[in-house]
Scaffold this active site. Sequence first.
Site, PDB file in Angstrom:
ATOM      1  N   HIS A  67     -46.035  -5.263   7.110  1.00  0.00           N
ATOM      2  CA  HIS A  67     -46.751  -3.765   7.468  1.00  0.00           C
ATOM      3  C   HIS A  67     -45.835  -2.655   8.458  1.00  0.00           C
ATOM      4  O   HIS A  67     -46.316  -3.605   9.877  1.00  0.00           O
ATOM      5  CB  HIS A  67     -47.991  -3.809   7.157  1.00  0.00           C
ATOM      6  CG  HIS A  67     -48.727  -2.552   7.851  1.00  0.00           C
ATOM      7  ND1 HIS A  67     -49.228  -1.830   6.763  1.00  0.00           N
ATOM      8  CD2 HIS A  67     -49.388  -2.173   8.469  1.00  0.00           C
ATOM      9  CE1 HIS A  67     -49.754  -0.388   6.730  1.00  0.00           C
ATOM     10  NE2 HIS A  67     -49.412  -0.522   7.897  1.00  0.00           N
ATOM     11  N   GLY A  87      -6.928   1.223   3.186  1.00  0.00           N
ATOM     12  CA  GLY A  87      -8.763   1.002   3.098  1.00  0.00           C
ATOM     13  C   GLY A  87      -8.919   1.276   1.093  1.00  0.00           C
ATOM     14  O   GLY A  87     -10.120   1.318   0.817  1.00  0.00           O
ATOM     15  N   GLY A  88      -8.334   2.223   0.858  1.00  0.00           N
ATOM     16  CA  GLY A  88      -8.442   3.216  -0.209  1.00  0.00           C
ATOM     17  C   GLY A  88      -9.150   3.610  -0.538  1.00  0.00           C
ATOM     18  O   GLY A  88     -10.058   4.889   0.650  1.00  0.00           O
ATOM     19  N   THR A  89      -9.843   4.025  -1.030  1.00  0.00           N
ATOM     20  CA  THR A  89     -11.129   5.435  -1.950  1.00  0.00           C
ATOM     21  C   THR A  89     -11.797   4.881  -0.758  1.00  0.00           C
ATOM     22  O   THR A  89     -12.848   6.199  -0.286  1.00  0.00           O
ATOM     23  CB  THR A  89     -11.169   5.076  -3.173  1.00  0.00           C
ATOM     24  OG1 THR A  89     -10.386   5.087  -4.395  1.00  0.00           O
ATOM     25  CG2 THR A  89     -11.730   6.331  -3.122  1.00  0.00           C
ATOM     26  N   CYS A  90     -12.619   3.793  -0.710  1.00  0.00           N
ATOM     27  CA  CYS A  90     -13.992   3.758  -0.455  1.00  0.00           C
ATOM     28  C   CYS A  90     -13.698   3.969   0.987  1.00  0.00           C
ATOM     29  O   CYS A  90     -14.673   5.213   1.955  1.00  0.00           O
ATOM     30  CB  CYS A  90     -14.335   2.388  -0.550  1.00  0.00           C
ATOM     31  SG  CYS A  90     -15.806   1.889   0.258  1.00  0.00           S
ATOM     32  N   GLU A 104       0.871  -1.668  -0.088  1.00  0.00           N
ATOM     33  CA  GLU A 104       0.404   0.116  -0.333  1.00  0.00           C
ATOM     34  C   GLU A 104       1.114   1.684  -0.035  1.00  0.00           C
ATOM     35  O   GLU A 104       1.339   1.209   0.950  1.00  0.00           O
ATOM     36  CB  GLU A 104      -1.203  -0.157   0.878  1.00  0.00           C
ATOM     37  CG  GLU A 104      -2.106   0.962   1.520  1.00  0.00           C
ATOM     38  CD  GLU A 104      -2.446   1.713   0.504  1.00  0.00           C
ATOM     39  OE1 GLU A 104      -3.682   0.976  -0.735  1.00  0.00           O
ATOM     40  OE2 GLU A 104      -1.923   2.967  -0.776  1.00  0.00           O
TER      41      GLU A 104
END
Length: 468
Positions: A441, A39-42, A34
């Site tokens: 419902h 974790g990158g973009t997200c 990395e």
Amino acid sequence: MTTTYDAIIIGTGQAGPFLARRLTTAGMKVAIIERKLFGGTCVNTGCIPTKTMVASAYAAHMVRRGAEFGVGTGGRVSVDMRRVKARKDEVSGQSRTGLESWLKQMENCTVYEGHARFDSPREVSVRSEKLTAQRIFINVGGRATAPQMPGLEQVQYLTNSSMMNIDFLPGHLIVVGGSYIGLEFGQMFRRFGSEVTIVEMAESLIQREDEDVSSAIKEILEREGINVRLNAKCIAFSRRGEDIVAHVDCITGAPEVNGTHLLLAVGRRPNTDDLGLEKAGVSVDQRGYIVVDDQLRTSAPGIWALGDCNGKGAFTHTSFNDAEIVAANLLDNDPRRVSDRISTYALYIDPPLGRAGLTEAEVRKTGRSALVGKRPMTRVGRAVEKGETQGFMKIVVDAQTREILGAAILGTGGDEVIHSILDVMYAKAPYTVIQRAMHIHPTVSELIPTMLGELQPLSGKADAKSAH
Ligand SMILES: Cc1cc2nc3c(=O)[nH]c(=O)nc-3n(C[C@H](O)[C@H](O)[C@H](O)COP(=O)(O)OP(=O)(O)OC[C@H]3O[C@@H](n4cnc5c(N)ncnc54)[C@H](O)[C@@H]3O)c2cc1C
């Protein structure tokens, strides 16, 4: 010296870490690399921080509407942008550090921090280290593009990444780009208290959606006081004192928009330009996306590409699904394919849009005989009770096979409700399965069987305004 692994994974986006766990559990020695934030973009600049901020914006919106519900706020509503950012940083930070320590403690997994580049089809360098493996997985993601627009060099602009540092309220935010990222930031900052103008080159917002969906979204945003400028064919920028001027050249309305801040949300490009792909023999297409087959193998044997960089998807769930496909093929003797999946995604404005399968326009293009059902949210009890009646739901089914071809749920809970339809699509079951199911419902979902009981033949041309 070169260190040998069974597998090397480049990037810790939404595919790499899951794949690392699958490979190490299968007994492989894995290196994962990395260059920036785990974790990158997200995790850091995408889904998680933006949806955390959307939650703050929703809270602000509901506080303003308090009196409608008999709830007093005792005065002016204020938004503390530092606190909004701190909350976002906390949620995003927990996710990042959780992932980082999970990877660093993973048995048989070695984490390298630095920019990775191929030296050959089997060798990767990171800082001064040289690594080699028989299998290499690329999960490098993408970044915001800044296309050549006249005058852009004269003004400062923000992207989804730099928006993460904002702890103040922009006076007037100009958002260029009327797709998912632009609309989410636009509505969010309007709710925080900024004036917002969304500038879009095309004749409608989020062009890939049906006309009725996109015009309902425009109405939702305009009702909150967001200015939407469509058909902005020749966007250009200049400075006027402290302000940024966007020259929009629209067919109607003032030819320029004066703002204090500019967000560019006009598309993304893959992080494949500085990876040494040519040394590995990995082919890319004209836009830089790595060319892959249905099982995500690249043109170079032993190298796979997963996530946004392969152009097969642009979402966290498509990236994660890529990892599942690769792991299934490599480890489970299960020939899963990209073409097995059904397109699905959400737009996180409020109310959200949940989408699955084909749009009505796409179904029309296929020329097949189809049935369509629509119901405005004003006729959904749960939406009325919540005071959230904007939007509608729509479903299209094949008249012969009775399978569901696609659905759009623009309304409260739409991002969740869409899954009941999606799962029946995966089961390839006829729509009558949902029509006959007893739902709880009061929910939005309970009206899906009702809507399916009122299907009409899909006429030759789109009936844009019928649903709202
Ligand atoms: C504002 C915004 C909001 C979004 N919201 C959503 C949403 O609500 N839902 C959704 O599904 N999707 C959303 N997305 C899209 C989503 O974030 C991405 O599709 C997702 O992160 C998948 O990315 P990935 O796995 O391909 O890689 P990424 O998450 O982009 O990670 C790639 C990683 O690789 C690293 N890297 C790159 N090059 C190298 C190299 N040479 N060496 C070492 N490391 C490298 C990067 O630093 C990065 O950490 C959003 C995106 C944005 C921008």
